[in-house]
Design an enzyme around this catalytic site. Sequence first.
Site, mmCIF file in Angstrom:
data_model
loop_
_atom_site.group_PDB
_atom_site.id
_atom_site.type_symbol
_atom_site.label_atom_id
_atom_site.label_comp_id
_atom_site.label_asym_id
_atom_site.label_seq_id
_atom_site.Cartn_x
_atom_site.Cartn_y
_atom_site.Cartn_z
ATOM 1 N N CYS A 2 0.842 -1.181 0.000
ATOM 2 C CA CYS A 2 0.000 0.000 0.000
ATOM 3 C C CYS A 2 0.881 1.236 0.000
ATOM 4 C CB CYS A 2 -0.939 0.085 1.198
ATOM 5 S SG CYS A 2 -1.996 -1.321 1.417
ATOM 6 N N ARG A 27 5.416 -1.470 -4.789
ATOM 7 C CA ARG A 27 5.097 -2.157 -3.541
ATOM 8 C C ARG A 27 3.936 -3.133 -3.716
ATOM 9 N NH1 ARG A 27 6.785 1.428 0.850
ATOM 10 N NH2 ARG A 27 5.132 0.611 2.138
ATOM 11 N N TRP A 73 -3.657 -2.492 -1.214
ATOM 12 C CA TRP A 73 -3.515 -3.946 -1.388
ATOM 13 C C TRP A 73 -4.441 -4.541 -0.333
ATOM 14 C CZ3 TRP A 73 -1.455 -8.465 0.971
ATOM 15 C CH2 TRP A 73 -1.125 -9.491 0.061
ATOM 16 N N ASN A 99 -2.394 2.625 5.847
ATOM 17 C CA ASN A 99 -1.728 1.329 5.686
ATOM 18 C C ASN A 99 -1.741 0.665 7.059
ATOM 19 O OD1 ASN A 99 -1.115 2.078 3.118
ATOM 20 N ND2 ASN A 99 1.062 2.407 3.486
ATOM 21 N N GLY A 100 -2.069 -0.618 7.100
ATOM 22 C CA GLY A 100 -2.064 -1.319 8.385
ATOM 23 C C GLY A 100 -3.416 -1.923 8.673
ATOM 24 N N GLU A 480 15.648 -21.313 -2.414
ATOM 25 C CA GLU A 480 15.482 -19.982 -3.016
ATOM 26 C C GLU A 480 15.124 -20.099 -4.504
ATOM 27 O OE1 GLU A 480 14.909 -17.098 -2.262
ATOM 28 O OE2 GLU A 480 15.712 -15.741 -3.764
ATOM 29 N N LYS A 484 11.779 -18.504 -6.036
ATOM 30 C CA LYS A 484 11.810 -17.547 -7.148
ATOM 31 C C LYS A 484 10.926 -18.032 -8.293
ATOM 32 C CE LYS A 484 13.059 -14.786 -5.762
ATOM 33 N NZ LYS A 484 13.653 -14.209 -4.605
ATOM 34 N N GLU A 487 7.100 -17.800 -7.435
ATOM 35 C CA GLU A 487 6.507 -16.465 -7.314
ATOM 36 C C GLU A 487 6.499 -15.698 -8.634
ATOM 37 O OE1 GLU A 487 8.447 -13.834 -4.516
ATOM 38 O OE2 GLU A 487 10.391 -14.697 -4.941
ATOM 39 N N HIS A 503 13.068 -39.969 0.510
ATOM 40 C CA HIS A 503 12.152 -40.127 1.647
ATOM 41 C C HIS A 503 10.725 -39.712 1.278
ATOM 42 C CE1 HIS A 503 15.428 -41.184 4.332
ATOM 43 N NE2 HIS A 503 16.126 -40.271 3.682
ATOM 44 N N LYS A 602 5.797 -5.880 -2.225
ATOM 45 C CA LYS A 602 7.231 -5.770 -1.939
ATOM 46 C C LYS A 602 7.509 -5.824 -0.453
ATOM 47 C CE LYS A 602 11.517 -5.352 -2.885
ATOM 48 N NZ LYS A 602 12.146 -6.639 -3.235
#
Length: 607
Positions: A2, A27, A73, A99-100, A480, A484, A487, A503, A602
Amino acid sequence: MCGIIGYTGDKQAAPILLEGLRREAYRGYDSSGMVVFGTSPKLVRAVGKLEELEQKVATLSMDGIFGIGHSRWATHGEVTEVNAHPHADCKSNVFVVHNGIVENYRELRTKLKEKGHAFSSDTDTEILAHLIEHFFEGKLEEAVRKAMRLVRGTYGLLVAAAQDPGKLVAARLSSPLVIAVNGTGGFVASDPAAIITHTKKVVFLEDGEVATVTADGFTVTDLENNVKDKEITELEWSVEEAQKGGRPHFMLKEIEEQPESLQNALRGRLLVEEGKAKLGGLEPFAERLRSTDRLIITAMGTASLAAMVGEYMIEEYAGIPVEVENAAEFRYRKPVIGKNTAFLAISQSGETADTLAALAEAKEKGALTLGLINVIGSTLARQVQAGIYNHAGPEIGVASTKAFTSQVAVLALLALFFGRQRSLSLVQGRRIAEALSALPGLVQKTLESASAVEKVAEKYKDASDFFFIGRKYSYPVALEGALKLKEITYIHAEGYGAGEMKHGPIALIDEKFPTVAVVPSDSVYEKTLSNIQEIKARRGPIIAVASEGNNEIEEIADDVLYIPKTLEMLTPILSVIPLQLLAYYIGVKKGRDVDKPRNLAKSVTVE
Ligand code: F6R
C-alpha cells in the site's frame, strides 16, 4: 504494501499525487484513489492499474492545491472501488488513507453506529474517518490525536479535512511514514521514493508520533501533544537508481546489478591482509559479541534463506551455535533467550511486520539485537541496537534478488568477524577475505552465461512442476530457486535437501517433472551426484548448476549451467544467479508480470 502520498502547497495536487503513487506502485496494489480539495473535496477511486485512476482524474477537473492519495492492497474487504482509499466520514469533511490494520474496528464501528454514523465500505480504515470526525472541532491534528488513542492495531495514517484546509496530518504506529517540506510545499508519503523528485531531505516518523504538515512547515508531537524534536535525513538514493536503467524489467536490472551491489556491500569492510572484517555498526558492541554464545537469526522469505546460508557459515567458521527462526513463528512461541544470546533480524525492506514483531520479542527478553537491513532509516534499522546495512540500493522488483546475494555476502563478513574474534586463524581469515573480494568479478562472469539460461528457460517453460535440490550450502539455494520460480512464473516448484528426495518426493518423478540440481564441486559433490542419479534412473530431466571444469556432469544432466569456482561457503552467491535468471526468463516467456507478481507485495507490513 500500500502506498500513501499527500501534498499541500502552491501547485496543482493531482499530478503530484499521481506521480507519487506511480513511484510507490512497485510495492504492489490492487486499487487506488485520491481526494483533492478545491472549492469542495473531489474524491476519485479505481480498481486495477494506476492507469485506471489516471484516466478518471483526466476526465474530472481535479483542481486544488492540496490532497491525499493511496494505492491499496486489500486486507479487509474485497477489491472494489468502494473499499479503495481515501475513505470519508458521513459529512465528507475528514478523508483518510491508511496502511495497516485496525484490530478493534468492530468495537469502534458498533460505538460509532450507535452515535448515528453510517458506513459505506467493508474496510477497517473507514472507521478512522468517522472516529476522527467524531472528535473534530476545527483543528484536525487534535481530532487525530484523540481518535488514535482509541485505536488498537497498526497504522501509517494520513488525514486531511475540508474544514481545516491546507493541512496534512499523519500518524504512525508500525507502518512507515516520511514527511518533507521543500519550500514549495509539504509532503507525506509511506515511501521516500514517492517524493524523491521533490526533495531528498526527509523526516522519518516514529511509532506514536503525529505530524502536522503545511505548505511551509511541520510539527511533530506524540498522541498526548508533547512536541518532538525531529532530525532531517538526507536520502542517499538517486532518482536514476530507482529506475530501470534501460532494461525491460526491474528484476533483470537488479539481477544484473549484483556485481555492483556486492561491491557496495563489501566496500571498506574487508581487511584482506589481516584476514578480518570491519563492521563499523558492530564495533561499539565488540566485547559483548565476543562473549556471545548463541546467535538466533530471524527473517521471512528470501531473507530467511540468506539466513540459512549464514547459519552454516557462522557455525563452520566461528563455532557459534546458530538457529534460523521464521519470524512469524518466533513471535508466537515461547523462545528461550539467554543473556549471551545475540539476535539478528534480516530484512531487505526493514518493514516486515513479522520480523519487527520477532525483534520486539527478543528485545524484551534481553537479547542484544542486531539488524542486517537494506533500506536506510527503515523501522527495523531504527529499532536494533547495532546494525549493518547491505547497501544493495533500492530493490524495486517484488522478488528479492540482489538483496539476497548482498545479505549472504554480509553474513560471510559476519562469519569472518565472529571467527577472528574466536579461533579462526589468520590464514583461514585471509582466504575468506580474498575469496570475498574476488566475488563481484565472478558474479559478472556468471551473468555472462545469461543466454545459456534463457535457452534452458525456453526448453522447460511449459513444465508444470519443478524440484530444486542441493546439499549443505546449496540447500538454501535450492529453496530460493524454488521460491523464485513459483513467485515469478506461478509454476509449482519445491525445494529439497537432495538427501530428502528418496524419503518421499522422488515418487513424483517422471519424464515430465524436471529437477534443478545445484551441484557445485564442493565437499558434498559426490553425495549430491548420487541423488541426481537416483532421479535420472526414474527418467526425470535434470538441469544441473555445476562448477566450471566439471565435464562429467554433462553425461548425467540434460542441461548444465556453469558457475565459476569459489570457496565452498560462497557458492550460494554464484549458484543462485542462474536460478534467478531461470525464473525471470520463464516468467517473461509465459507473459507474467515479473516485477509485480500476482498476490504479492514488496513489503509485507501486515501479519
Ligand atoms: C521473495 C521475497 C520475499 C521477502 C520477504 C521478506 O522474493 O522477496 O520472500 O524476502 O517478504 O522481506 P524483507 O526482506 O523486506 O523483510
